[in-house]
Design an enzyme around this catalytic site. Structure first.
Site, short mmCIF file in Angstrom:
data_model
loop_
_atom_site.label_atom_id
_atom_site.label_comp_id
_atom_site.label_asym_id
_atom_site.label_seq_id
_atom_site.Cartn_x
_atom_site.Cartn_y
_atom_site.Cartn_z
N LYS A 75 27.46 45.98 47.60
CA LYS A 75 26.50 46.53 48.57
C LYS A 75 27.10 47.66 49.38
O LYS A 75 28.26 47.62 49.77
CB LYS A 75 26.07 45.41 49.54
CG LYS A 75 25.33 44.27 48.89
CD LYS A 75 23.84 44.51 48.80
CE LYS A 75 23.16 44.47 50.14
NZ LYS A 75 22.60 43.17 50.48
N CYS A 112 -5.98 61.17 71.54
CA CYS A 112 -6.53 62.12 72.51
C CYS A 112 -7.71 62.80 71.83
O CYS A 112 -7.60 63.26 70.70
CB CYS A 112 -5.48 63.18 72.89
SG CYS A 112 -6.18 64.50 73.89
N SER A 129 19.37 34.45 42.88
CA SER A 129 19.76 35.54 43.77
C SER A 129 21.11 36.08 43.27
O SER A 129 21.59 35.63 42.23
CB SER A 129 19.86 34.95 45.17
OG SER A 129 20.25 35.92 46.06
N LYS A 137 21.16 48.93 42.57
CA LYS A 137 20.47 47.78 43.18
C LYS A 137 19.26 48.35 43.91
O LYS A 137 19.38 48.94 44.98
CB LYS A 137 21.40 47.04 44.13
CG LYS A 137 20.77 45.75 44.65
CD LYS A 137 21.77 44.90 45.40
CE LYS A 137 21.23 43.49 45.66
NZ LYS A 137 19.93 43.45 46.31
N CYS A 177 -3.78 61.08 77.64
CA CYS A 177 -2.95 61.94 76.82
C CYS A 177 -1.79 62.49 77.64
O CYS A 177 -2.01 63.03 78.72
CB CYS A 177 -3.81 63.09 76.28
SG CYS A 177 -2.81 64.35 75.47
N CYS A 195 -6.79 70.24 73.93
CA CYS A 195 -5.48 69.71 74.32
C CYS A 195 -4.38 70.61 73.75
O CYS A 195 -4.33 70.86 72.54
CB CYS A 195 -5.34 68.29 73.79
SG CYS A 195 -3.67 67.63 73.97
S1 IVH Z 1 20.00 41.41 38.37
C1 IVH Z 1 20.30 36.56 38.22
N1 IVH Z 1 19.82 43.96 38.83
O1 IVH Z 1 18.57 41.99 43.96
C2 IVH Z 1 19.91 37.66 39.14
N2 IVH Z 1 18.95 42.47 40.46
O2 IVH Z 1 20.08 40.31 45.74
C3 IVH Z 1 19.81 38.91 38.35
N3 IVH Z 1 17.93 43.62 42.37
O3 IVH Z 1 16.54 39.22 43.55
C4 IVH Z 1 19.41 40.02 39.20
N4 IVH Z 1 18.28 45.67 41.66
O4 IVH Z 1 15.53 41.41 42.85
C5 IVH Z 1 19.55 42.73 39.30
N5 IVH Z 1 19.72 46.25 39.05
C6 IVH Z 1 19.45 45.03 39.52
C7 IVH Z 1 18.79 44.83 40.74
C8 IVH Z 1 18.56 43.52 41.18
C9 IVH Z 1 17.77 44.92 42.62
C10 IVH Z 1 17.50 42.53 43.26
C11 IVH Z 1 16.89 41.37 42.55
C12 IVH Z 1 17.49 40.14 43.15
C13 IVH Z 1 18.21 40.68 44.33
C14 IVH Z 1 19.42 39.84 44.62
#
Ligand code: IVH
Length: 700
Positions: free
Chosen positions: A329, A441, A83, A121, A423, A446
Site C-alpha cells: 500500500k 443565491c 481480503s 490495487k 448570499c 450578484c
Molecule cells: S486480488 C484473494 N487484485 O483489494 C483476494 N484485489 O484489500 C484477491 N483489489 O477486496 C484479491 N485491486 O477488491 C486483487 N489488483 C487487485 C486488486 C484487488 C483491488 C481489492 C479487492 C480486495 C481488496 C483487498
C-alpha cells in the site's frame, strides 16, 4: 418479416453492437463513426420494440437500466471473496516472502525462483460477475466476503463489462465456460469523477468526496437508470468459481495465463499488470507510486500474487486472506490540522459552497490549506466547528477533504456552524429548494455570480475565448467594463489599455480573440455558454438540434421541451425560468444586435412529430432493388409504421418491387395505394433527415 429473419437480424445487430462497444470501451480502438453506430443502435431498438417476444436481457439496449428495486437481495458467493493482507514497507514485503517460503518448506514444496503477477490495487468497489454458458448472468458486491448484494441490473449497465463472452471465445479459440465467476473492481476514472461532480454541483445534487465513493455509490443505486447514467469502469483481477463443462478447459497453470485468458474472453484487464521476479516487485511498486498520478484511475497500492497456480494452492489461505498474495500500500495522505474558518463561495449558478480554510498542512509533499465541504448537510453530519482539529485527506489529485473531527481536541467554546441564509457576496436572501442539498443565491445581478457566469461564458465549455482567464474577467468586472457577457463584444483596445498589466499587443489580441469567438460561435456552444442551470454541453447539443436559434428555444413551452430526449421537467423548468427573465431577454437582444446569433444547421424536428409512416400499414411484395426486405421493414417500424402480412382494405401502402406476384393485383382491386421502390425510397429519404436530427439514443 418472418420471425426467423427478425431473430437473425436481432442476433446480428446485438453482436455487432457488442463488438463495437468492446472496441470502444475495452480496446479503446473504435472502428466505427458515432453516427454509423447510432444507425445500428436505432435499428436494434426499433426491431426490439416491434418484437417484444424476441427480447434479450443482455441486449446492448439494456445497458440503460430498468426497474427500480426496493432493496438489494443478498446472495452467497460460491467461493468466499477473501481480503488481502497489507505490507506497508519493503521489510514487510520481505516478511511476506519469508512466511511463504517457510510454509512451503514445512510442506516440502520447492519455492525456487518464484515469479509474481503484479498489478495495480484499484481503489473502487469489489465485484463478482457471473457468466453462465458465456452469458452475463449476474453480479454481486463483495459484501462480507461470504454473502454479497445482488447488483445484477446495475452492473449490466457498466459499458466495459461484456454481456456475452461467446464471440470473444470464438475469436480467440478459448472454450466457453459453463460457469465463470470473474472478480474485479469497479472504479470511476478521475476525468469521469470530475465531470460527474461538476454536473452534480450544477444541479445542486450530491457531491462525491472521491472517485471510490462515487463508484461505490453508483453501483449501489436502487434505480439502475441512475447507475446507467454514471460513468463506471470495471477492471478484472482474477476468477472465482469455474466450470468448463464438457470441454477440457483452458489449461491455465499461472495467474498470468488466467489474466491473458480473461482478456481473451473480452474482459477488461488493466494494461499495467505483468510478471516479475521477487527482486522486481518492490521496484514495480515504487514505479507505480511515482506514476500513479498519470493513471486515468486512482490506485492505493499494488497487489502481488504468486504466479504459479500450483504454488497458490499449496500456500492456501489464512482465516482472512490468501498466503499467496499481498497488497503493497502507498502511504495514506492524511494528516491532522486546525479548521480556522469556513468560507462560503458563490458559484456560477448561485450555489453557495462552503470551503474549509485550514492551518496549512503538508500531505505527501503537497501543502493543503483549503478543502471542500460540499454543502450544509455535510458540515452538520460531520459536526464541524471552527477551531476544531480535523483529519484531512488528499486522495490522489482530488480536492482535499475533511474526513472527521478529532473530538478529544475540541475546544470547550466551539460553536456549531451557522450556515448563512444570505448570499455572502450580494447579501440578498438565499434559498434552498425542496429536495436540494444546496443553498442558492437567486439575485441575477450578484457580482460573484457575474464573475463565475462570465468566466463560464468564455471557458472551454462555453465560447472558448482564448486568453480570457479568471484574473482578466475579475479586472473587467472591477473596472465596470463588463456587466453582462454581451459587454465583452463592445470592448476596444482603448477600453482595455488602462487595465493594469495590459500591454498594447495583449489588448489587440484580446479584441481579436473576442471577435474570432463571435464568428466561430455555434448554436450549441452559445446555448451552453448561457450557463442555464442544468444545461451543460450535452443538453445544449440536444437543444441546438431541435431549435433553429435562441428565439425558437426561448419560445418553447415546457411540454415541447420535455418531449425532447433526456429533458425532464426540471431541466425544462430551468430553461423556461431563464428565458422568462426580462434581464436575460435583454441579453439575448444584445447578442442579436452585435451579430452573435448562430442558427441551427439541421432542420428542427420534434421527435414526437408524426412521420409519413406513423400509424400506416405497409406490405412488401417483390424484390426491392437497393435494400434487403427486413431492413426496409425495420425502418418502417422504427418510424411508427406497421408491417402486415396480407392485403386487405385496411392496408395503406403496398410496396411493389420486381416480380410482385398476386398481392399487387389484389391491392389494386381493393384500391390500396401502390408504391414503387423509388417512391418508397423517397419517403425514407425524408425520414432520414428527421431521424438524423434526433439525439443519439445512446445518451441516457
Ligand atoms: S486480488 C484473494 N487484485 O483489494 C483476494 N484485489 O484489500 C484477491 N483489489 O477486496 C484479491 N485491486 O477488491 C486483487 N489488483 C487487485 C486488486 C484487488 C483491488 C481489492 C479487492 C480486495 C481488496 C483487498
Amino acid at each position: 418479416m418472418s420471425e426467423t429473419s427478425v431473430a437473425d437480424r436481432l442476433r446480428e445487430l446485438r453482436q455487432l453492437i457488442h463488438d463495437h462497444d468492446y472496441r470502444y470501451y475495452v480496446l479503446d480502438d473504435p472502428r466505427i463513426e458515432d453516427a454509423a453506430y447510432d444507425v445500428l443502435y436505432r435499428e436494434l431498438k426499433a426491431l426490439e420494440a416491434a418484437h417484444p417476444e424476441l427480447a434479450d436481457a443482455n441486449s446492448p439496449t439494456r445497458r440503460v437500466g430498468g426497474a427500480v428495486l426496493d432493496g438489494f437481495a443478498s446472495r452467497p458467493h460460491r467461493l468466499r471473496m477473501y481480503s488481502l493482507d497489507n505490507a506497508m514497507s519493503e521489510a514487510e514485503w520481505q516478511d511476506f516472502l519469508t512466511r511463504a517460503a517457510n510454509k512451503l518448506e514445512r510442506d516440502g514444496v520447492p519455492f525456487e525462483a518464484p515469479t509474481f503477477w503484479v498489478d495495480p490495487k484499484f481503489d473502487g468497489l469489489a465485484l463478482e460477475i457471473i457468466y453462465e454458458n458465456g452469458v452475463y448472468a449476474g453480479a454481486l458486491t463483495r459484501g462480507d466476503g461470504v454473502t454479497g448484494e445482488d447488483v445484477t441490473e446495475n452492473v449490466r449497465t457498466v459499458r466495459n463489462v461484456p454481456l456475452d463472452l461467446r464471440p470473444h471465445a470464438a475469436r480467440t479459440g478459448l472454450p466457453v465456460p459453463a460457469l465463470l465467476e470473474v472478480r474485479g473492481e469497479v472504479v470511476m476514472t478521475r476525468q469521469d469523477f470530475y465531470e460527474l461532480n461538476e454536473h452534480q454541483r450544477e444541479q445542486g445534487g450530491k457531491i462525491f468526496a472521491n472517485p471510490r465513493n462515487a463508484a461505490a455509490g453508483s453501483v449501489r443505486q436502487l434505480d439502475s437508470k441512475i447507475s446507467a447514467a454514471r460513468p463506471l469502469t470495471f477492471f478484472t483481477y482474477g476468477v472465482g468459481s469455474q466450470d468448463w463443462g464438457a470441454s477440457a478447459g483452458p489449461g491455465w497453470t499461472r495467474h498470468s495465463e488466467v489474466m491473458a485468458g480473461l482478456a481473451g474472453l473480452g474482459l477488461p484487464v488493466a494494461s499495467q499488470g505483468k510478471v516479475v521476479a521477487a527482486d522486481g516487485v518492490y521496484p514495480y511498486f515504487e514505479a507505480m507510486g511515482m506514476g500513479r498520478q498519470e493513471l486515468p484511475f486512482e490506485i492505493d497500492g499494488v497487489v502481488v500474487k504468486v504466479d504459479s497456480l500450483a504454488l497458490q494452492t499449496a500456500l492456501d489461505f489464512t482465516d482472512r486472506a490468501p498466503r499467496f498474495a499481498i497488497a503493497l500500500k502507498f502511504p495514506a495522505h492524511e494528516g491532522e490540522t486546525v479548521l480556522r474558518q469556513i468560507d462560503v463561495q458563490v458559484g456560477r449558478t448561485g450555489v453557495l459552497t462552503p470551503v474549509a480554510i485550514l492551518e496549512p498542512v503538508s500531505l505527501a509533499g503537497v501543502t493543503v490549506a483549503r478543502a471542500t465541504l460540499h454543502n450544509e448537510d455535510e458540515i452538520k453530519a460531520k459536526d464541524l466547528r471552527v477551531g476544531d482539529t480535523v483529519v484531512v485527506r488528499r486522495a490522489g489529485d482530488v480536492i482535499p477533504e475533511v474526513v472527521r473531527v478529532v473530538e478529544d481536541k475540541r475546544l470547550p467554546n466551539a460553536e456549531p456552524f451557522d450556515f448563512p441564509h444570505v448570499c455572502p457576496s450580494c447579501h440578498s436572501p438565499a434559498v434552498r429548494g425542496e429536495g436540494e442539498a444546496a443553498w442558492r443565491c437567486v439575485n441575477l445581478a450578484c457580482p460573484a455570480m457575474l464573475r463565475r457566469g462570465i468566466s463560464y461564458f468564455v471557458s472551454k465549455s462555453g465560447l472558448d475565448i482564448e486568453g480570457l482567464g479568471a484574473k482578466w474577467v475579475q479586472a473587467l468586472i472591477d473596472q465596470g467594463l463588463v456587466k453582462t457577457p454581451a459587454d465583452l463584444f463592445d470592448l476596444t483596445e482603448a477600453n482595455l489599455l488602462p487595465l493594469e498589466r495590459m500591454a498594447e499587443k495583449s489588448a489587440a489580441n484580446f479584441v481579436a480573440a473576442v471577435e474570432a469567438a463571435k464568428h466561430a460561435a455555434t448554436l450549441p456552444r452559445l446555448i451552453a455558454a448561457l450557463g442555464i442551470r442544468q444545461v451543460g454541453t450535452r443538453t445544449a447539443r440536444t437543444l441546438a438540434e431541435h431549435f433553429t436559434d435562441l428565439d425558437a428555444l426561448g419560445a418553447a413551452t415546457v411540454e415541447e421541451l420535455t418531449a425532447l430526449p433526456d429533458i425532464g421537467p426540471e431541466v425544462a423548468g430551468a430553461i423556461r425560468e431563464f428565458f422568462d427573465n426580462a434581464e436575460n431577454r435583454r441579453l439575448l437582444e444584445r447578442f442579436r444586435e452585435i451579430g452573435l446569433w448562430p442558427v441551427s444547421v439541421v432542420k428542427p424536428v420534434s421527435p414526437a412529430a408524426a412521420t409519413p409512416f406513423t400509424g400506416k400499414r405497409f406490405l412488401f411484395t417483390g424484390a426491392l432493388p437497393d435494400m434487403a426486405r427486413d431492413k426496409a421493414q425495420t425502418l418502417v417500424e422504427g418510424a411508427g409504421g406497421k408491417v402486415v402480412g396480407s392485403v386487405s382494405k385496411k392496408l395503406d401502402y403496398l410496396v411493389a418491387g420486381a416480380d410482385p406476384g398476386s398481392k399487387l393485383a389484389k391491392a389494386q382491386a381493393l384500391g390500396v395505394t401502390v408504391l414503387s421502390p423509388e417512391q418508397f425510397a423517397a419517403m425514407l429519404a425524408e425520414l432520414h433527415v428527421e431521424t438524423r436530427t434526433r439525439k443519439s439514443l445512446l445518451d441516457p
